[in-house]
Design a protein around this motif. Structure first.
Motif, PDB file in Angstrom:
ATOM      1  N   PRO A   4       0.797  -1.165  -0.027  1.00  0.00           N
ATOM      2  CA  PRO A   4      -0.012  -0.047   0.058  1.00  0.00           C
ATOM      3  C   PRO A   4       0.828   1.251   0.095  1.00  0.00           C
ATOM      4  O   PRO A   4       0.460   2.423  -0.530  1.00  0.00           O
ATOM      5  CB  PRO A   4      -0.907  -0.087   1.267  1.00  0.00           C
ATOM      6  CG  PRO A   4      -0.053  -1.014   2.073  1.00  0.00           C
ATOM      7  CD  PRO A   4       0.664  -2.018   1.201  1.00  0.00           C
ATOM      8  N   VAL A   5       2.135   1.207   0.334  1.00  0.00           N
ATOM      9  CA  VAL A   5       2.969   2.453   0.309  1.00  0.00           C
ATOM     10  C   VAL A   5       3.108   2.795  -0.915  1.00  0.00           C
ATOM     11  O   VAL A   5       3.157   4.080  -1.128  1.00  0.00           O
ATOM     12  CB  VAL A   5       4.254   2.106   1.354  1.00  0.00           C
ATOM     13  CG1 VAL A   5       5.250   3.200   0.988  1.00  0.00           C
ATOM     14  CG2 VAL A   5       3.950   1.876   2.738  1.00  0.00           C
ATOM     15  N   LEU A   6       3.333   1.973  -1.972  1.00  0.00           N
ATOM     16  CA  LEU A   6       3.741   2.237  -3.249  1.00  0.00           C
ATOM     17  C   LEU A   6       2.351   3.224  -3.826  1.00  0.00           C
ATOM     18  O   LEU A   6       2.689   3.784  -4.924  1.00  0.00           O
ATOM     19  CB  LEU A   6       4.023   1.053  -4.075  1.00  0.00           C
ATOM     20  CG  LEU A   6       5.112   0.394  -3.741  1.00  0.00           C
ATOM     21  CD1 LEU A   6       5.305  -0.868  -4.718  1.00  0.00           C
ATOM     22  CD2 LEU A   6       6.567   1.240  -3.679  1.00  0.00           C
ATOM     23  N   ALA A   7       1.282   3.106  -3.375  1.00  0.00           N
ATOM     24  CA  ALA A   7      -0.017   3.863  -4.070  1.00  0.00           C
ATOM     25  C   ALA A   7      -0.222   5.265  -3.428  1.00  0.00           C
ATOM     26  O   ALA A   7      -0.641   6.107  -3.936  1.00  0.00           O
ATOM     27  CB  ALA A   7      -1.252   3.142  -3.668  1.00  0.00           C
ATOM     28  N   VAL A  58       2.424  -2.412  13.304  1.00  0.00           N
ATOM     29  CA  VAL A  58       3.554  -1.598  12.964  1.00  0.00           C
ATOM     30  C   VAL A  58       4.705  -2.410  12.254  1.00  0.00           C
ATOM     31  O   VAL A  58       5.126  -1.744  11.405  1.00  0.00           O
ATOM     32  CB  VAL A  58       4.188  -1.176  14.661  1.00  0.00           C
ATOM     33  CG1 VAL A  58       5.548  -0.497  14.420  1.00  0.00           C
ATOM     34  CG2 VAL A  58       2.994  -0.135  15.220  1.00  0.00           C
ATOM     35  N   GLY A  59       4.769  -3.650  12.549  1.00  0.00           N
ATOM     36  CA  GLY A  59       5.602  -4.481  11.921  1.00  0.00           C
ATOM     37  C   GLY A  59       5.411  -4.634  10.467  1.00  0.00           C
ATOM     38  O   GLY A  59       6.179  -4.564   9.410  1.00  0.00           O
ATOM     39  N   ALA A  60       4.155  -4.733  10.346  1.00  0.00           N
ATOM     40  CA  ALA A  60       3.678  -5.020   8.795  1.00  0.00           C
ATOM     41  C   ALA A  60       3.974  -3.580   8.019  1.00  0.00           C
ATOM     42  O   ALA A  60       4.268  -3.731   6.914  1.00  0.00           O
ATOM     43  CB  ALA A  60       2.117  -5.390   8.691  1.00  0.00           C
ATOM     44  N   LEU A  65       7.171  -0.196   4.044  1.00  0.00           N
ATOM     45  CA  LEU A  65       8.009   0.870   4.056  1.00  0.00           C
ATOM     46  C   LEU A  65       9.146   0.571   3.606  1.00  0.00           C
ATOM     47  O   LEU A  65      10.043   1.183   2.835  1.00  0.00           O
ATOM     48  CB  LEU A  65       7.907   1.841   5.241  1.00  0.00           C
ATOM     49  CG  LEU A  65       6.565   2.680   5.433  1.00  0.00           C
ATOM     50  CD1 LEU A  65       6.379   3.070   6.836  1.00  0.00           C
ATOM     51  CD2 LEU A  65       6.545   3.740   4.244  1.00  0.00           C
ATOM     52  N   TYR A  66      10.024  -0.585   4.302  1.00  0.00           N
ATOM     53  CA  TYR A  66      11.266  -0.890   4.037  1.00  0.00           C
ATOM     54  C   TYR A  66      11.369  -1.422   2.472  1.00  0.00           C
ATOM     55  O   TYR A  66      12.227  -0.925   1.905  1.00  0.00           O
ATOM     56  CB  TYR A  66      11.567  -2.225   4.990  1.00  0.00           C
ATOM     57  CG  TYR A  66      12.640  -3.037   4.511  1.00  0.00           C
ATOM     58  CD1 TYR A  66      14.033  -2.643   4.537  1.00  0.00           C
ATOM     59  CD2 TYR A  66      12.445  -4.309   4.064  1.00  0.00           C
ATOM     60  CE1 TYR A  66      15.137  -3.238   4.123  1.00  0.00           C
ATOM     61  CE2 TYR A  66      13.434  -5.113   3.536  1.00  0.00           C
ATOM     62  CZ  TYR A  66      14.704  -4.460   3.669  1.00  0.00           C
ATOM     63  OH  TYR A  66      15.817  -5.349   3.109  1.00  0.00           O
ATOM     64  N   ARG A  67      10.438  -2.163   2.041  1.00  0.00           N
ATOM     65  CA  ARG A  67      10.584  -2.646   0.806  1.00  0.00           C
ATOM     66  C   ARG A  67      10.350  -1.574  -0.192  1.00  0.00           C
ATOM     67  O   ARG A  67      10.923  -1.775  -1.312  1.00  0.00           O
ATOM     68  CB  ARG A  67       9.412  -3.640   0.621  1.00  0.00           C
ATOM     69  CG  ARG A  67       9.650  -4.925   1.226  1.00  0.00           C
ATOM     70  CD  ARG A  67       8.674  -6.000   1.079  1.00  0.00           C
ATOM     71  NE  ARG A  67       8.932  -7.147   1.784  1.00  0.00           N
ATOM     72  CZ  ARG A  67       8.021  -8.217   2.296  1.00  0.00           C
ATOM     73  NH1 ARG A  67       6.798  -7.901   1.819  1.00  0.00           N
ATOM     74  NH2 ARG A  67       8.416  -9.307   2.845  1.00  0.00           N
ATOM     75  N   ALA A  68       9.637  -0.395   0.045  1.00  0.00           N
ATOM     76  CA  ALA A  68       9.484   0.512  -0.868  1.00  0.00           C
ATOM     77  C   ALA A  68      10.392   1.590  -1.027  1.00  0.00           C
ATOM     78  O   ALA A  68      10.826   2.115  -2.058  1.00  0.00           O
ATOM     79  CB  ALA A  68       8.163   1.590  -0.234  1.00  0.00           C
ATOM     80  N   VAL A  69      11.482   1.571   0.199  1.00  0.00           N
ATOM     81  CA  VAL A  69      12.665   2.507   0.111  1.00  0.00           C
ATOM     82  C   VAL A  69      13.936   1.985  -0.008  1.00  0.00           C
ATOM     83  O   VAL A  69      14.816   2.485  -0.555  1.00  0.00           O
ATOM     84  CB  VAL A  69      12.542   3.367   1.628  1.00  0.00           C
ATOM     85  CG1 VAL A  69      13.108   2.312   2.705  1.00  0.00           C
ATOM     86  CG2 VAL A  69      13.292   4.477   1.346  1.00  0.00           C
TER      87      VAL A  69
END
Length: 71
Positions: A4-7, A58-60, A65-69
């Protein structure tokens, strides 16, 4: 899209950061993810369901975020 961060509108700004900055942020987020998931397990074992759910979320999101950055 599974992450969802990529959106998010600002996701492209993450990709424009210098590789060193992205790696530093990614390292912090990875540590946060690992710590939050461990805290979720401890909370679950102590029968503190609401806190376990909180830390699991929080972990999810830290993982997303980790995978997006990450570079």
């Amino acid at each position: 899209m599974r992450n969802p961060v990529l959106a998010l509108p600002s996701a492209e700004r993450l990709k424009s950061l210098p590789p060193e900055a992205r790696q530093a942020v990614a390292d912090i987020l990875r540590d946060l993810s690992i710590d939050a998931r461990a805290r979720a397990q401890v909370s679950w074992r102590r029968n503190k369901g609401p806190m376990a759910v909180y830390w699991k979320a929080v972990g999810a999101y830290a993982t997303h975020l980790y995978r997006a950055v990450r570079p």
